[in-house]
Scaffold this motif. Structure first.
Motif: not given
Length: 273
Positions: A158, A217-218
């Motif tokens: 992240e 991304q999540q």
């Protein structure tokens, strides 16, 4: 620091996301971290050269920890060369090293090639606060790497994802290579293959440009956490959940179709498949 040891990756990552401020406050209040932050804020403004930074062991240690380079604290001669390298010179030391952390510390500290401070904002409140935030963020990642490695790797992803602009850059970073092999459902043995072969495997699953989509991304983090948990089904305990009232101490088990995961692609992520 609040530990997530004993929690499954998917549960621990969600817990940190919902309670990030509490995790960071706990870290800031640790005696060692508190002393290092205070020393850095008090003395960084009086430092005018790389040599002065290296002489102040506490402030230099803080800086190194902020960039995840704690293991290199005693390599002062090398770090001096790195921090005074010319980033515009392709032949300079900082540009010969594959580890992006060295380029980051060179850029953020901003020393000139003669070792003097070159950044006009060096020591300013905004610059100092940004480095403190980097230090706290990195210490959180490092702590989770020790207590719950899969969680540490996810947090590292992240933080680094904005800089991941090529699959070669991904594979130059050990933890990022592990993150993507797991998230894509590839066996760990793939990491023993040559870099070009791994890049081709990754390219079949996602275009590197699509990695900057927040939704992708999540879902990558959730995918990674689910698979990492399934591959390491060790003993779990939920005692830490009692510290956070908004979780209610409850969690829901999941099932994973590893065959379907192996067919992962970014387009299927966006369709929610």
């Amino acid at each position: 620091m609040i530990s997530t040891g004993g929690l499954s990756p998917i549960l621990a990552i969600g817990l940190i996301a919902r309670n990030r401020d509490q995790f960071e406050t706990s870290l800031r209040n640790e005696p060692v971290a508190k002393r290092e932050i205070e020393a850095f804020k008090e003395r960084i403004g009086s430092i005018g050269s790389v040599d002065e930074l290296l002489k102040d062991g506490q402030v230099f240690g803080f800086v190194m920890k902020a960039f995840g380079l704690e293991s290199e604290i005693f390599a002062k001669a090398m770090m001096k060369k790195i921090m005074t390298s010319d980033p515009l010179d392709k032949t300079s030391l900082v540009n010969k090293l594959s580890d992006s952390r060295y380029r980051e510390i060179n850029k953020v500290m901003g020393f000139d090639t003669d070792g003097t401070v070159a950044r006009v904002d060096f020591g300013s409140a905004a610059w100092t606060d940004a480095l403190v935030e980097r230090y706290v963020d990195q210490r959180l990642i490092d702590g989770q790497m020790d207590a719950n490695p899969s969680v540490g790797i996810a947090l590292d992803f992240e933080r680094k994802v904005p800089t991941l602009t090529s699959w070669y850059k991904v594979l130059a970073d050990k933890s990022m290579g592990q993150f993507f092999r797991t998230a894509f459902g590839l066996p760990a043995s793939v990491g023993q293959g040559d870099v070009d072969s791994q890049v081709r495997l990754f390219e079949k699953r996602m275009k590197i440009e699509e990695l900057q989509d927040p939704a992708v991304q999540q879902k990558l983090v959730r995918q990674y956490a689910a698979i990492a948990g399934a591959l390491d089904p060790g003993p779990r305990q939920a005692g830490i959940l009692d510290l956070f009232s908004n979780t209610g101490g409850a969690w829901t088990p999941i099932t994973i179709n590893l065959e379907a995961i192996s067919q992962f692609s970014a387009s299927s992520y966006r369709r929610g498949l």
